[in-house]
Motif scaffolding. Structure first.
Motif, PDB file in Angstrom:
ATOM      1  N   ASN A  67      42.475   7.738  67.811  1.00 42.22           N
ATOM      2  CA  ASN A  67      43.380   8.623  68.562  1.00 42.22           C
ATOM      3  C   ASN A  67      44.780   8.630  67.970  1.00 42.22           C
ATOM      4  O   ASN A  67      45.427   9.681  67.903  1.00 42.22           O
ATOM      5  N   TYR A  68      45.258   7.465  67.520  1.00 41.10           N
ATOM      6  CA  TYR A  68      46.573   7.412  66.888  1.00 41.10           C
ATOM      7  C   TYR A  68      46.583   8.234  65.595  1.00 41.10           C
ATOM      8  O   TYR A  68      47.494   9.034  65.354  1.00 41.10           O
ATOM      9  N   GLU A  69      45.577   8.026  64.746  1.00 39.18           N
ATOM     10  CA  GLU A  69      45.517   8.759  63.478  1.00 39.18           C
ATOM     11  C   GLU A  69      45.327  10.256  63.715  1.00 39.18           C
ATOM     12  O   GLU A  69      45.874  11.076  62.990  1.00 39.18           O
ATOM     13  N   LEU A  70      44.566  10.610  64.729  1.00 41.01           N
ATOM     14  CA  LEU A  70      44.365  12.018  65.082  1.00 41.01           C
ATOM     15  C   LEU A  70      45.698  12.655  65.471  1.00 41.01           C
ATOM     16  O   LEU A  70      46.038  13.754  65.022  1.00 41.01           O
ATOM     17  N   PHE A  71      46.468  11.966  66.291  1.00 37.05           N
ATOM     18  CA  PHE A  71      47.762  12.487  66.723  1.00 37.05           C
ATOM     19  C   PHE A  71      48.728  12.599  65.548  1.00 37.05           C
ATOM     20  O   PHE A  71      49.398  13.636  65.374  1.00 37.05           O
ATOM     21  N   ALA A  72      48.815  11.559  64.721  1.00 35.60           N
ATOM     22  CA  ALA A  72      49.745  11.568  63.592  1.00 35.60           C
ATOM     23  C   ALA A  72      49.389  12.662  62.584  1.00 35.60           C
ATOM     24  O   ALA A  72      50.270  13.399  62.111  1.00 35.60           O
ATOM     25  N   SER A  74      47.651  15.351  63.165  1.00 35.36           N
ATOM     26  CA  SER A  74      47.835  16.659  63.807  1.00 35.36           C
ATOM     27  C   SER A  74      49.287  17.101  63.724  1.00 35.36           C
ATOM     28  O   SER A  74      49.573  18.278  63.469  1.00 35.36           O
ATOM     29  N   LEU A  75      50.210  16.162  63.919  1.00 40.64           N
ATOM     30  CA  LEU A  75      51.634  16.501  63.784  1.00 40.64           C
ATOM     31  C   LEU A  75      51.966  16.928  62.363  1.00 40.64           C
ATOM     32  O   LEU A  75      52.712  17.889  62.158  1.00 40.64           O
ATOM     33  N   LEU A  76      51.412  16.225  61.372  1.00 41.30           N
ATOM     34  CA  LEU A  76      51.666  16.588  59.982  1.00 41.30           C
ATOM     35  C   LEU A  76      51.109  17.971  59.664  1.00 41.30           C
ATOM     36  O   LEU A  76      51.782  18.790  59.031  1.00 41.30           O
ATOM     37  N   ILE A  77      49.916  18.265  60.135  1.00 41.29           N
ATOM     38  CA  ILE A  77      49.305  19.573  59.882  1.00 41.29           C
ATOM     39  C   ILE A  77      50.082  20.675  60.598  1.00 41.29           C
ATOM     40  O   ILE A  77      50.306  21.758  60.042  1.00 41.29           O
ATOM     41  N   MET A  78      50.529  20.418  61.823  1.00 44.18           N
ATOM     42  CA  MET A  78      51.335  21.420  62.536  1.00 44.18           C
ATOM     43  C   MET A  78      52.629  21.693  61.790  1.00 44.18           C
ATOM     44  O   MET A  78      53.071  22.840  61.694  1.00 44.18           O
ATOM     45  N   LYS A  79      53.243  20.641  61.248  1.00 48.83           N
ATOM     46  CA  LYS A  79      54.474  20.825  60.476  1.00 48.83           C
ATOM     47  C   LYS A  79      54.201  21.686  59.244  1.00 48.83           C
ATOM     48  O   LYS A  79      54.969  22.592  58.927  1.00 48.83           O
ATOM     49  N   GLN A  80      53.094  21.414  58.567  1.00 48.08           N
ATOM     50  CA  GLN A  80      52.767  22.175  57.363  1.00 48.08           C
ATOM     51  C   GLN A  80      52.459  23.632  57.681  1.00 48.08           C
ATOM     52  O   GLN A  80      52.767  24.520  56.892  1.00 48.08           O
ATOM     53  N   ILE A  81      51.860  23.887  58.833  1.00 50.78           N
ATOM     54  CA  ILE A  81      51.498  25.258  59.187  1.00 50.78           C
ATOM     55  C   ILE A  81      52.692  26.030  59.730  1.00 50.78           C
ATOM     56  O   ILE A  81      52.911  27.195  59.390  1.00 50.78           O
ATOM     57  N   ILE A 113      36.376  13.343  58.749  1.00 50.12           N
ATOM     58  CA  ILE A 113      36.172  14.768  59.039  1.00 50.12           C
ATOM     59  C   ILE A 113      36.877  15.168  60.326  1.00 50.12           C
ATOM     60  O   ILE A 113      37.461  16.250  60.424  1.00 50.12           O
ATOM     61  N   LEU A 114      36.850  14.304  61.320  1.00 51.13           N
ATOM     62  CA  LEU A 114      37.489  14.618  62.598  1.00 51.13           C
ATOM     63  C   LEU A 114      39.012  14.556  62.536  1.00 51.13           C
ATOM     64  O   LEU A 114      39.684  15.062  63.419  1.00 51.13           O
ATOM     65  N   THR A 115      39.558  13.927  61.508  1.00 47.46           N
ATOM     66  CA  THR A 115      41.006  13.878  61.337  1.00 47.46           C
ATOM     67  C   THR A 115      41.461  15.176  60.695  1.00 47.46           C
ATOM     68  O   THR A 115      40.948  15.552  59.635  1.00 47.46           O
ATOM     69  N   PRO A 116      42.404  15.892  61.302  1.00 44.59           N
ATOM     70  CA  PRO A 116      42.831  17.187  60.756  1.00 44.59           C
ATOM     71  C   PRO A 116      43.414  17.083  59.350  1.00 44.59           C
ATOM     72  O   PRO A 116      44.126  16.146  59.025  1.00 44.59           O
ATOM     73  N   GLY A 117      43.068  18.061  58.533  1.00 38.62           N
ATOM     74  CA  GLY A 117      43.621  18.143  57.189  1.00 38.62           C
ATOM     75  C   GLY A 117      42.758  17.509  56.123  1.00 38.62           C
ATOM     76  O   GLY A 117      43.129  17.530  54.951  1.00 38.62           O
ATOM     77  N   SER A 118      41.630  16.936  56.480  1.00 38.88           N
ATOM     78  CA  SER A 118      40.777  16.299  55.486  1.00 38.88           C
ATOM     79  C   SER A 118      39.304  16.534  55.814  1.00 38.88           C
ATOM     80  O   SER A 118      38.929  16.601  56.976  1.00 38.88           O
TER      81      SER A 118
END
Length: 161
Positions: A67-72, A74-81, A113-118
């Motif tokens: 959950n921590y890695e998913l949140f972190a 997700s924030l990075l991917i949102m910033k990139q988008i 796979i479940l972690t966004p961006g990879s």
């Protein structure tokens, strides 16, 4: 592990019978379960296996790490988008894992796979090299490698006593 859990349930049911109450109550069953945990903790060395709650705590730790890695991520991917000035550099990484069993490698691949961006593109036939596609290699490579190492560590805690 399963034997210890079933024995703990048996101790809690016996506790309910020993309390000599008219009806089955949840607090009595819960107190019997806690007494069973204490008894099994004292006697777990005689079973030849580690205490079963250690693995349960490792599974809970795996869920928190994910959950921590998913949140972190997700924030990075949102910033990139959301930032239009950012340029993406997608790329492919090869990662040699120290996990050995099929279950461990599959769990690692699913967590990646479940972690966004990879995305895991391929697992070698030997099962020790993962081919991973990252959305932005320049910004997220270090974060992705840190996440994978953390996943490996926690998966080893869960799968190996």
């Amino acid at each position: 592990m399963y034997q210890q859990f079933l024995l703990n349930l048996l101790i809690s049911v016996l506790w309910v019978f020993l309390k000599d109450e008219d009806s089955l109550r949840v607090p009595t069953l819960l107190s019997g379960f806690l007494i069973g945990i204490f008894i099994l903790f004292i006697m777990h060395r005689f079973f030849g296996t580690p205490f079963y709650l250690k693995r349960v705590f490792s599974i809970v730790k795996l869920l928190f790490v994910f959950n921590y890695e998913l949140f972190a991520s997700s924030l990075l991917i949102m910033k990139q988008i959301l930032l239009p000035s950012t340029t993406f550099e997608p790329g492919v990484l090869l990662y040699k894992t120290k996990l050995q069993s099929d279950w461990e490698v599959t769990a690692l691949a699913l967590l990646i796979i479940l972690t966004p961006g990879s995305v895991v593109l391929r697992i070698s036939p030997e099962g020790n090299v993962l081919t991973i596609h990252a959305m932005d290699v320049k910004d997220s490579k270090l974060m992705l490698l840190k996440s994978i190492r953390m996943y490996e560590k926690v998966i080893l805690e869960v799968s190996r006593p």
